[in-house]
Write a protein that holds these residues in place. Structure first.
Motif, PDB file in Angstrom:
ATOM      1  N   THR A   5      39.664   9.603 -15.000  1.00  0.00           N
ATOM      2  CA  THR A   5      39.307  10.133 -13.657  1.00  0.00           C
ATOM      3  C   THR A   5      40.426  11.222 -13.121  1.00  0.00           C
ATOM      4  N   LYS A  38      53.062   5.105  -6.294  1.00  0.00           N
ATOM      5  CA  LYS A  38      52.353   4.445  -5.080  1.00  0.00           C
ATOM      6  C   LYS A  38      51.557   5.627  -4.606  1.00  0.00           C
ATOM      7  N   ALA A  41      48.112   5.399  -6.584  1.00  0.00           N
ATOM      8  CA  ALA A  41      47.366   4.093  -6.328  1.00  0.00           C
ATOM      9  C   ALA A  41      46.839   4.234  -4.794  1.00  0.00           C
ATOM     10  N   GLU A  42      47.340   4.898  -3.939  1.00  0.00           N
ATOM     11  CA  GLU A  42      47.019   4.878  -2.592  1.00  0.00           C
ATOM     12  C   GLU A  42      45.855   5.838  -2.590  1.00  0.00           C
ATOM     13  N   ARG A  44      43.785   6.638  -4.983  1.00  0.00           N
ATOM     14  CA  ARG A  44      42.713   6.115  -5.927  1.00  0.00           C
ATOM     15  C   ARG A  44      42.064   5.001  -4.939  1.00  0.00           C
ATOM     16  N   ALA A  45      42.679   4.060  -4.157  1.00  0.00           N
ATOM     17  CA  ALA A  45      42.092   3.149  -3.382  1.00  0.00           C
ATOM     18  C   ALA A  45      41.562   3.681  -1.851  1.00  0.00           C
ATOM     19  N   GLY A  46      41.584   5.052  -1.834  1.00  0.00           N
ATOM     20  CA  GLY A  46      41.326   5.635  -0.583  1.00  0.00           C
ATOM     21  C   GLY A  46      42.017   5.502   0.796  1.00  0.00           C
ATOM     22  N   ARG A  47      43.424   5.020   0.460  1.00  0.00           N
ATOM     23  CA  ARG A  47      44.127   5.073   1.609  1.00  0.00           C
ATOM     24  C   ARG A  47      45.311   6.073   1.755  1.00  0.00           C
ATOM     25  N   SER A  48      45.287   7.118   1.100  1.00  0.00           N
ATOM     26  CA  SER A  48      46.166   8.159   1.276  1.00  0.00           C
ATOM     27  C   SER A  48      46.289   8.812   2.446  1.00  0.00           C
ATOM     28  N   SER A  54      39.226  13.771  -5.766  1.00  0.00           N
ATOM     29  CA  SER A  54      38.991  12.966  -6.917  1.00  0.00           C
ATOM     30  C   SER A  54      37.689  12.844  -7.277  1.00  0.00           C
TER      31      SER A  54
END
Length: 59
Positions: A5, A38, A41-42, A44-48, A54
């Motif tokens: 990815t 961190k 990770a955020e 990739r989780a859609g919380r940035s 991406s």
């Protein structure tokens, strides 16, 4: 070709992180910024809180 990815994070002030698969590189990501792992990770989780692009692997 991107074998994993793809994630690009831009902090809007010249700092950026580029990750492909399990590896990443960062430029102008200061020591006062959150840890790269961190941030990725955020993202990739859609919380940035940063601007993120991406996508999946491609040839």
């Amino acid at each position: 070709m991107v074998t994993g990815t793809f994630v690009h994070v831009d902090d809007g002030r010249g700092g950026e992180i580029v990750a492909t698969g399990d590896s990443w590189s960062a430029s102008n990501w200061g020591t006062s910024a959150p840890p790269v792992e961190k941030v990725l990770a955020e993202a990739r989780a859609g919380r940035s809180p940063y601007r993120v692009v991406s996508g999946p692997a491609w040839d």
